[in-house]
Design a protein around this motif. Structure first.
Motif, PDB file in Angstrom:
ATOM      1  N   PRO A   1       0.790  -1.240   0.000  1.00  8.88           N
ATOM      2  CA  PRO A   1       0.000   0.000   0.000  1.00  8.88           C
ATOM      3  C   PRO A   1       0.819   1.286   0.000  1.00  8.88           C
ATOM      4  O   PRO A   1       0.262   2.364  -0.265  1.00  8.88           O
ATOM      5  CB  PRO A   1      -0.825  -0.102   1.305  1.00  8.88           C
ATOM      6  N   ILE A   2       2.123   1.220   0.307  1.00 11.32           N
ATOM      7  CA  ILE A   2       2.910   2.440   0.455  1.00 11.32           C
ATOM      8  C   ILE A   2       2.927   3.303  -0.806  1.00 11.32           C
ATOM      9  O   ILE A   2       2.767   4.537  -0.718  1.00 11.32           O
ATOM     10  CB  ILE A   2       4.361   2.103   0.895  1.00 11.32           C
ATOM     11  N   PRO A   3       3.096   2.742  -2.014  1.00 11.77           N
ATOM     12  CA  PRO A   3       3.062   3.589  -3.210  1.00 11.77           C
ATOM     13  C   PRO A   3       1.739   4.343  -3.373  1.00 11.77           C
ATOM     14  O   PRO A   3       1.733   5.466  -3.907  1.00 11.77           O
ATOM     15  CB  PRO A   3       3.276   2.586  -4.353  1.00 11.77           C
ATOM     16  N   PHE A   4       0.634   3.756  -2.932  1.00 13.89           N
ATOM     17  CA  PHE A   4      -0.659   4.433  -3.018  1.00 13.89           C
ATOM     18  C   PHE A   4      -0.701   5.640  -2.077  1.00 13.89           C
ATOM     19  O   PHE A   4      -1.247   6.684  -2.411  1.00 13.89           O
ATOM     20  CB  PHE A   4      -1.787   3.451  -2.679  1.00 13.89           C
ATOM     21  N   ILE A   5      -0.098   5.468  -0.885  1.00 17.70           N
ATOM     22  CA  ILE A   5      -0.048   6.578   0.077  1.00 17.70           C
ATOM     23  C   ILE A   5       0.770   7.727  -0.500  1.00 17.70           C
ATOM     24  O   ILE A   5       0.343   8.889  -0.475  1.00 17.70           O
ATOM     25  CB  ILE A   5       0.564   6.092   1.412  1.00 17.70           C
ATOM     26  N   ASN A   6       1.950   7.419  -1.033  1.00 21.14           N
ATOM     27  CA  ASN A   6       2.812   8.454  -1.596  1.00 21.14           C
ATOM     28  C   ASN A   6       2.172   9.137  -2.794  1.00 21.14           C
ATOM     29  O   ASN A   6       2.236  10.368  -2.936  1.00 21.14           O
ATOM     30  CB  ASN A   6       4.154   7.836  -2.001  1.00 21.14           C
ATOM     31  N   ALA A   7       1.549   8.347  -3.670  1.00 19.24           N
ATOM     32  CA  ALA A   7       0.914   8.915  -4.864  1.00 19.24           C
ATOM     33  C   ALA A   7      -0.229   9.842  -4.483  1.00 19.24           C
ATOM     34  O   ALA A   7      -0.388  10.932  -5.051  1.00 19.24           O
ATOM     35  CB  ALA A   7       0.419   7.799  -5.776  1.00 19.24           C
ATOM     36  N   GLY A   8      -1.043   9.434  -3.519  1.00 19.65           N
ATOM     37  CA  GLY A   8      -2.174  10.264  -3.101  1.00 19.65           C
ATOM     38  C   GLY A   8      -1.725  11.613  -2.581  1.00 19.65           C
ATOM     39  O   GLY A   8      -2.293  12.657  -2.944  1.00 19.65           O
ATOM     40  N   GLN A   9      -0.678  11.615  -1.756  1.00 11.58           N
ATOM     41  CA  GLN A   9      -0.193  12.884  -1.215  1.00 11.58           C
ATOM     42  C   GLN A   9       0.426  13.750  -2.304  1.00 11.58           C
ATOM     43  O   GLN A   9       0.184  14.961  -2.365  1.00 11.58           O
ATOM     44  CB  GLN A   9       0.824  12.636  -0.108  1.00 11.58           C
ATOM     45  N   ASN A  10       1.220  13.149  -3.184  1.00 10.49           N
ATOM     46  CA  ASN A  10       1.870  13.929  -4.234  1.00 10.49           C
ATOM     47  C   ASN A  10       0.864  14.582  -5.173  1.00 10.49           C
ATOM     48  O   ASN A  10       1.030  15.741  -5.580  1.00 10.49           O
ATOM     49  CB  ASN A  10       2.825  13.038  -5.034  1.00 10.49           C
ATOM     50  N   VAL A  11      -0.170  13.846  -5.539  1.00 11.35           N
ATOM     51  CA  VAL A  11      -1.193  14.402  -6.428  1.00 11.35           C
ATOM     52  C   VAL A  11      -1.851  15.623  -5.783  1.00 11.35           C
ATOM     53  O   VAL A  11      -2.048  16.663  -6.429  1.00 11.35           O
ATOM     54  CB  VAL A  11      -2.255  13.334  -6.765  1.00 11.35           C
ATOM     55  N   ILE A  12      -2.164  15.523  -4.505  1.00 12.73           N
ATOM     56  CA  ILE A  12      -2.805  16.642  -3.800  1.00 12.73           C
ATOM     57  C   ILE A  12      -1.896  17.863  -3.784  1.00 12.73           C
ATOM     58  O   ILE A  12      -2.320  18.991  -4.064  1.00 12.73           O
ATOM     59  CB  ILE A  12      -3.181  16.227  -2.360  1.00 12.73           C
ATOM     60  N   LEU A  13      -0.618  17.668  -3.473  1.00  8.93           N
ATOM     61  CA  LEU A  13       0.311  18.795  -3.388  1.00  8.93           C
ATOM     62  C   LEU A  13       0.543  19.445  -4.747  1.00  8.93           C
ATOM     63  O   LEU A  13       0.505  20.668  -4.871  1.00  8.93           O
ATOM     64  CB  LEU A  13       1.640  18.330  -2.789  1.00  8.93           C
ATOM     65  N   TYR A  14       0.778  18.637  -5.768  1.00  9.97           N
ATOM     66  CA  TYR A  14       1.027  19.201  -7.097  1.00  9.97           C
ATOM     67  C   TYR A  14      -0.187  19.945  -7.634  1.00  9.97           C
ATOM     68  O   TYR A  14      -0.062  20.970  -8.313  1.00  9.97           O
ATOM     69  CB  TYR A  14       1.426  18.100  -8.082  1.00  9.97           C
ATOM     70  N   GLN A  15      -1.365  19.458  -7.341  1.00  9.12           N
ATOM     71  CA  GLN A  15      -2.578  20.073  -7.872  1.00  9.12           C
ATOM     72  C   GLN A  15      -2.978  21.341  -7.127  1.00  9.12           C
ATOM     73  O   GLN A  15      -3.607  22.228  -7.703  1.00  9.12           O
ATOM     74  CB  GLN A  15      -3.733  19.069  -7.839  1.00  9.12           C
ATOM     75  N   ARG A  16      -2.625  21.448  -5.855  1.00 11.96           N
ATOM     76  CA  ARG A  16      -3.150  22.535  -5.028  1.00 11.96           C
ATOM     77  C   ARG A  16      -2.133  23.618  -4.677  1.00 11.96           C
ATOM     78  O   ARG A  16      -2.517  24.741  -4.367  1.00 11.96           O
ATOM     79  CB  ARG A  16      -3.757  21.963  -3.734  1.00 11.96           C
TER      80      ARG A  16
END
Length: 428
Positions: free
Chosen positions: A320-335
């Motif tokens: 599950p770790i890649p999903f955690i990292n991807a979710g956070q990165n998407v939020i930061l890059y988008q916002r």
């Protein structure tokens, strides 16, 4: 395929080669240091001297990153790290290498990584199309976990064949390859018209915290990730090896199998994210993945008593770790606006990783002086816990895994339900 994305793939491959060389050197230095005095504390201090400057400098590095060329920062940071490897190589050739030299080198590398990491993160956001950001996070997880699996095996083999000097030479060659790719092939847009106004490092740090203060959802995610890091360092990245060795009669083959399964879990997770087969709900992706990682990984690791259970637990914890990292990165890059991403990523790194040294030190203390002695007593609670985890050496550390599994999953669930975090979903 998008032209910029093609170039990012070249950049990713070259950086992965360089990271493999660096990981092999790090592992070889641990082997060398441990053979000098047989002290586990020596290894812990190597990590300590790397993390502390990284955390402190990250508070102020963001403004510098926002105001300067990301490409130049990455080139200089990597070059200084290479100079450190050359220094270690020269000292080793002259039989003058000492443990404190490695502490000094790790301190310098940690210092430079505080600039290199946010610069690289911002560069990715500029090179990669927005719709590919989660995919890129999966690619990074894939390469990172593949390196985690390969580097100990390669380093141990080369260390036995040619010693530390051979590995250092390979590390330097991998650096030269990645350096030339970044210098010649990769172009990173700087958006001069959007460049942040020149401010002091302290002002930039304050601005980074000010942004997070007014964006409470993002700030809450960063805080919760910091606490997740704390739980993981208490056990998985701290006492996993001694627990398995203690419960397997010091069987290094079993330990290697479990570590390999953890790496494979991360690779599989990275592939799934990279192929974009995941939920588009980034918030859910972060916290539901964390719940599964803690609940299945940590709890199963604690109650397991053989290589099969431990391997399944390692797989469940790391996938599950890649999903955690991807979710956070998407939020930061988008916002986060591009012109302040450097300081936000830097402050994020400082906050999220600030709990790691504490987790490492506290985990070792609790294992040696609290849980292991407690499980050797005839206490009624200890007797009940013996039913779950067994007894003997390592049972106290197994109980620690049970604790982090239950507390970590409960914390992740509570975090997911936080009002500020739920507001982010409503803003999408």
């Amino acid at each position: 395929m998008n032209k910029n994305f093609k170039k990012y793939i070249i950049f990713w491959l070259s950086q992965s080669v360089s990271q493999l060389g660096s990981a092999m050197t790090s592992f070889a230095l641990i082997l060398w240091a441990y053979t000098q005095n047989g002290s586990a504390m020596t290894v812990s201090l190597m990590s300590f001297f790397n993390y502390v400057p990284y955390i402190i400098v990250s508070l102020f590095a963001g403004t510098f990153v926002d105001n300067h060329s990301k490409k130049k920062i990455m080139l200089v940071s990597d070059s200084i790290a290479a100079v450190c490897s050359v220094a270690v190589f020269v000292l080793r050739i002259g039989n003058g290498l000492q443990i404190y030299h490695i502490y000094m080198v790790n301190f310098v590398i940690g210092f430079m990584n505080a600039f290199q990491s946010p610069a690289s993160a911002v560069a990715v956001g500029k090179i990669v199309p927005k719709e590919k950001l989660a995919q890129v996070s999966g690619m990074n997880s894939f390469s990172g976990n593949l390196i985690s699996v390969m580097s100990p095996v390669l380093a141990a083999s080369l260390f036995a064949f040619g010693g530390l000097k051979v590995i250092l030479l390979i590390d330097l060659l991998s650096f030269i390859f990645a350096f030339l790719i970044l210098l010649i092939v990769i172009k990173i847009p700087e958006d001069e018209h959007k460049k942040a106004e020149k401010t002091s490092l302290f002002t930039g740090c304050a601005e980074g915290f000010g942004y997070l203060k007014h964006n409470r959802g993002i700030f809450t995610i960063i805080i919760t990730m910091a606490l997740m890091n704390f739980f993981s360092r208490l056990t998985y990245e701290n006492i996993l090896s001694p627990m398995i060795l203690a419960r397997s009669a010091n069987n290094s083959i079993i330990l290697g199998i479990v570590n390999a399964m953890m790496g494979i879990g991360g690779i599989v997770g990275g592939i799934i994210v990279a192929t974009e087969k995941f939920s588009k709900d980034s918030i859910k992706m972060i916290y539901i993945s964390a719940i599964f990682s803690f609940l299945l990984g940590d709890v199963m690791m604690g109650v397991g008593r053989n290589v099969i259970f431990w391997s399944i637990a390692g797989l469940a914890a790391s996938l599950p770790i890649p999903f955690i990292n991807a979710g956070q990165n998407v939020i930061l890059y988008q916002r986060v606006p591009e012109n302040i991403q450097g300081r936000i990523f830097a402050v994020r790194n400082a906050i999220q990783y600030s709990t790691i040294p504490l987790g490492i030190l506290l985990g070792g203390f609790l294992a040696d002086y609290v849980f292991e002695p407690f499980m050797m007593t005839e206490n009624g609670v200890a007797s009940i816990l013996h039913i779950l985890v067994g007894n003997g050496a390592g049972s106290g550390m197994a109980v620690m895994f049970l604790c982090t599994g239950m507390l970590g999953s409960l914390f992740s669930l509570i975090s997911y339900r936080q009002k500020e975090i739920q507001k982010l979903k409503g803003e999408d």
